[in-house]
Every structure is written in C-alpha cells, then in structure tokens.
Motif scaffolding. Structure first.
Motif, PDB file in Angstrom:
ATOM      1  N   ASP A 147      -0.221   3.898   2.356  1.00  0.00           N
ATOM      2  CA  ASP A 147       0.201   4.032   3.754  1.00  0.00           C
ATOM      3  C   ASP A 147       1.649   4.489   3.885  1.00  0.00           C
ATOM      4  OD1 ASP A 147      -2.219   3.468   5.021  1.00  0.00           O
ATOM      5  OD2 ASP A 147      -1.944   1.314   4.760  1.00  0.00           O
ATOM      6  N   HIS A 196       1.205   0.492  10.531  1.00  0.00           N
ATOM      7  CA  HIS A 196       1.180   0.568   9.066  1.00  0.00           C
ATOM      8  C   HIS A 196       2.541   0.286   8.444  1.00  0.00           C
ATOM      9  CE1 HIS A 196      -2.539   3.020   9.782  1.00  0.00           C
ATOM     10  NE2 HIS A 196      -2.947   2.222   8.811  1.00  0.00           N
ATOM     11  N   ARG A 226       0.866  -1.186   0.000  1.00  0.00           N
ATOM     12  CA  ARG A 226       0.000   0.000   0.000  1.00  0.00           C
ATOM     13  C   ARG A 226       0.899   1.232   0.000  1.00  0.00           C
ATOM     14  NH1 ARG A 226      -5.449  -1.379   3.597  1.00  0.00           N
ATOM     15  NH2 ARG A 226      -6.032  -3.148   2.274  1.00  0.00           N
TER      16      ARG A 226
HETATM   17 MG    MG Z   1      -5.826   1.963   6.086  1.00  0.00          MG
END
Ligand code: MG
Ligand code: ATP
Ligand code: MG
Ligand code: MG
Length: 475
Positions: free
Chosen positions: A77, A87, A70
């Motif tokens: 993130d 994260h 991500r």
């Molecule tokens: Mg999220």
C-alpha cells in the motif's frame, strides 16, 4: 464512551476475552515462521502454523492487535499513502481467530455485536459483502442479523479467468486452507466520492472497508479440488485506524488522534501551517512504519526488508525537503510517536535512542545528495518531451544520488509523469554485469569503489550505492 485509539484497541481485546478468546500480544513485523513473507501483513500471520495444524496451542480462540506493514510483496500500500484516506504502510489489525472452534455464524454475530452494541455504530451506516456463492453467510446476515438484503452485496472473482485471484475469496497460497470472506463497510456519507463495493466507484473513499471476516472452509489441492476442512476456522481483521476514524467522527484516518499528534509534531518541526498538507500525512505514516521496523530489528540496507525501510525513509526525507526542511527532522518525530504509542508498545520507548540514531544516520547520508539529485531531476523534467522519465536518468538518480526508483516514480507521479521502469531495470542489469565481469577478471570491485572515493568527492557518496550493488550481487 469508547473513542480514542487506545480505548478502541482495549475494548476490542476485552470484548473477545469475554467471549473466551485468549489475548495474544502482537508479534514482530518480521515474521518468525515464514521466510517468504517480507513483513507481517495481517493478524493471522503469527497463527499460520496453527491454522495449518502444524502447531497446537492451549487455546482454540485468540484475539490480538497485530502491528502490520504493507509496503512490499503481495500487499503493497506504499503507493496509496497520501492518495487515499484509508491506507497506511504501517497499521494495527484487530483480529479474532477460531482454530477449528466456532465458525461463520458466530464470527458474524461477534463482529456485529462489537460494532453495533459495544461501539454503538448506527446499523444503517453499515453494508456487508459476501462471496457470490456463499448463501449461508448471505442468509445469516439477512435472516439472523437482519441486514436489509439491498445492503448485502455478493462479490465474485475479481478477475475471472485468473486461477486464484478473487476479491471475496481468501487463500493462504496456491494450495492449502482457503475460503470465502464477508466484509463490513461503513458509509461515510454522500458528500464523499465513491460507490459501494462491487460498483465502478468502489475505490473511492465513501464506503470504507473496516472488517474482513475470513471463513477457512476448504483445503485446496494442487489439482484445484476443494476438500472441506474437517475443522473450519475463522480469521478476521479490522484496521484500528479505520474504526478509530469512525468513532472520532472524522473521515480520513489521518484525522484520528494518533495521526493528528504526529502531523502536528511534523508541522512544528517543518514550520508548515497547512495541517492537511499531503506531505505531512506521508511523513506521519512513514515515521510509524520506519520506527516499528527498526524496533523489530530491521536495518536500512539495499536488500530485502532493509531496502524497503531505506526507501520509506528516503521518501519521508524527500517530503520534508518539499516542505523546505531546514534540518534533519525525521528522527526528531520518534519522541512524538513514543508518546502516542509507547503505552501499547513499550519497546518504542525502550528503543527510542536506537531508532533515532538509525534514522538520523540515514537522513544525513541521503541529505548530502538530495539537493543535487532534485536539481538533476528537475532539469530532466523541464527538458522532457513526453511524459516518461527515461530509464538512464532514473538509474543515474539511483546510482549517484541515492534515489531508489520508486522515489523517482513518486515524484514523477506528483507531476503526472511516469518512469521507464524497464529501462531502469536494464541499466541495473548492465551494472551488475559490469561488476560480475570486474570480479571475473580478478579486479576487486570494492577496491575500485575505494579508489573512486579518493579520486573525486562524489565517489564517496556513491560508495553506499555502488557497494550495495555488490551486496545485491553477492546475495
Ligand atoms: Mg488492500
Ligand atoms: P482495502 O480494500 O481497503 O485495501 P484490504 O481488503 O486490502 O483493504 P484486508 O486484507 O481485508 O484489507 O485487511 C483487513 C483489514 O485491515 C481491512 O478491512 C482494513 O480495515 C485494514 N487494512 C488493510 N490494509 C490497510 C492499510 N494499508 N492501512 C490501514 N488499514 C488497512
Ligand atoms: Mg478490500
Ligand atoms: Mg479486505
């Protein structure tokens, strides 16, 4: 006792295999079935066509531990790394899937059984959320599972008024399969700042979301009507690193086995004694995403996936610089990663030399201008009035020193400053127009760069950036 990340991954797959799920190996980070998606960002991505009914498989229940990134696109993130306990740019998503087989009740039963019976988590540490109107899920949690009602939180649309954006309602796109979610959270204890989901402090790290259960129930039409799906499906995702943190009795994902090994390796290479240093965490995160991207065939470049990779490498190198790296350290972390994750991902071992070489070349290339870029940036910051770094400086850092704008923004943020993104974008635009004009008038822009290269040394280092502008421009 199930404790290590490897044991948890295996226990998860075994549990669902016992519940008649087919174990499916992780797919590539580069989605094979979706050109619009930068990276595989959830366990369901490889099954998208199965959910849509465009592809059939020999099974209707599947389970996987899917590698995810991500760091761009809808889920990004990257800016959270180093700032939250939970994260990463790269993580593994454990998932179980039903393709028109079981639905809500079983999905909840399975999830609860795995967490409380297999892993033995204390029930009183768990909270759940349901979509605000999903009484079926609420009642099942309350009456069948026995979660006290004050620990079941109804979550509605995040931003009322916006057509499709909501927190506990999942959709594949503007049209197509969609439905409510139910998420499971773990309370890490009151000494950590944060509030339960739905509260103003929910972004804190006390209550950490561990598992998202998505109930694909409707087919949304272009006019917004929701037709019930003839065969509702289930898609779930649990972050391996988050559940590992709980099982290992630590709060932050960065304290789990895999990360500690990477952090120690980086600390040794960099001679840093503070094992909680944020830069070590960022570097440990980034070596995973960069190595796995390269394994999956991504190469550093100035467009698309390759640009995401390049930006992440440069961020890591800059954090090494902050810790006064004496040499090219980043590629030397690949062996520690292969040691930690090579069993689960043998391709890491097989491709170790390629990964190291790719990273080393990038480190060398950026290393040549990093110092001078940092000097320029420090000067700009020292003479700044206000708290915004002007677009023209951000552009110069990009064009001359190879600092992608997000890298400058990252450094700025550490000093509580921001960058003038709009100003940077318009400088970029102007650059593109100059290149366009040059080519319209028959000048070979590449020739121009080549001649720059011979006239003054800086031009050599400029080359990769200016030429990629051409690349951007031609694409
Ligand atoms: Mg999220
Ligand atoms: P968060 O609200 O914490 O950002 P999310 O709601 O964006 O998580 P989902 O899209 O629901 O996450 O993904 C399913 C699960 O994957 C999450 O419950 C979490 O355990 C894990 N997860 C999501 N994003 C990350 C990440 N960047 N790093 C590590 N694990 C993640
Ligand atoms: Mg969430
Ligand atoms: Mg979620």
């Amino acid at each position: 006792m199930i404790k290590s990340s490897a044991e948890i991954r295996q226990a998860f797959l075994n549990f669902f295999a016992q519940k008649q799920h087919q174990i499916v190996a992780s797919s590539s980070l580069v989605p094979g079935n979706d050109a619009t998606l930068l990276f595989t960002n959830a366990g369901m991505v490889p099954f998208k066509d199965v959910f849509l009914g465009a592809e059939t498989r020999s099974y209707t229940r599947a389970t996987s531990s899917q590698r995810c990134v991500r760091a761009g696109g809808k889920h990004n993130d990257l800016e959270n790394v180093g700032y939250t306990a939970r994260h990463h740019t790269f993580f593994e998503m454990l998932g179980n899937f039903s393709f028109g087989d079981y639905f809500k009740h079983d999905a909840i039963n399975f999830g609860w059984e795995f967490l409380t019976s297999v892993l033995g988590l204390p029930k009183e540490k768990l909270l759940v959320t349901v979509y605000e109107t999903d009484n079926e899920a609420f009642d099942h949690w309350a009456n069948v599972i026995g979660v006290p009602e004050d620990r079941i939180i109804r979550i509605g649309d995040k931003s009322a008024g916006k057509k499709f954006e909501s927190d506990n309602f999942w959709s594949m796109g503007d049209t197509g399969p969609c439905g409510p979610c139910s998420e499971i959270f773990y309370d890490h204890g009151e000494e950590i700042w944060g509030g339960p989901p739905g509260s103003p402090e929910e972004d804190g790290d006390r209550f950490i979301e561990i598992w998202n259960l998505v109930f694909m129930q409707f087919n949304r039409q272009a006019d917004g009507t929701m037709d019930p799906l003839p065969k509702p499906s289930v898609d779930t995702g649990m972050g391996l690193e988050r559940i590992a943190a709980i099982m290992q009795g630590v709060h932050s994902n960065y304290e789990i086995d895999i990360f500690q090994a990477l952090i120690k390796a980086a600390a040794d290479l960099l001679g840093c004694e503070d094992l909680e240093h944020k830069s070590l965490r960022v570097i440990a995160d980034h070596i995973r995403s960069c190595s796995f991207m390269i394994t999956d065939g991504v190469n550093p470049s100035n467009v698309g996936r390759g640009f995401v990779l390049r930006r992440i490498i440069r961020r890591a190198v800059r954090h090494g610089h902050k810790l006064e790296a004496k040499s090219h350290f980043f590629h030397q972390l690949v062996s520690a990663l292969a040691e930690q994750m090579g069993d689960a991902y043998p391709e890491l071992i097989k491709q170790q030399a390629i990964i190291e070489k790719t990273l080393r070349i990038e480190e060398e290339q950026f290393g040549r201008t990093l110092d001078r870029g940092m000097n320029l940036l420090n000067d700009v910051i020292a003479n700044l009035s206000g708290d915004v770094i002007p677009g023209k400086d951000v552009f110069k850092l990009y064009d001359t020193y190879g600092f992608p704008a997000d890298l400058t923004a990252d450094i700025a943020r550490e000093k509580e400053l921001t960058i003038d993104q709009e100003g940077f974008d318009s400088e970029m635009q102007a650059q593109r127009e100059r290149a366009q004009k040059a080519s319209n008038f028959g000048t070979d822009y590449n020739e121009q760069i080549k001649s720059d290269k011979t006239t003054h040394f800086e031009g050599y280092e400029n080359h990769s950036f200016s030429s990629t502008i051409v690349e951007l421009f031609n694409s």
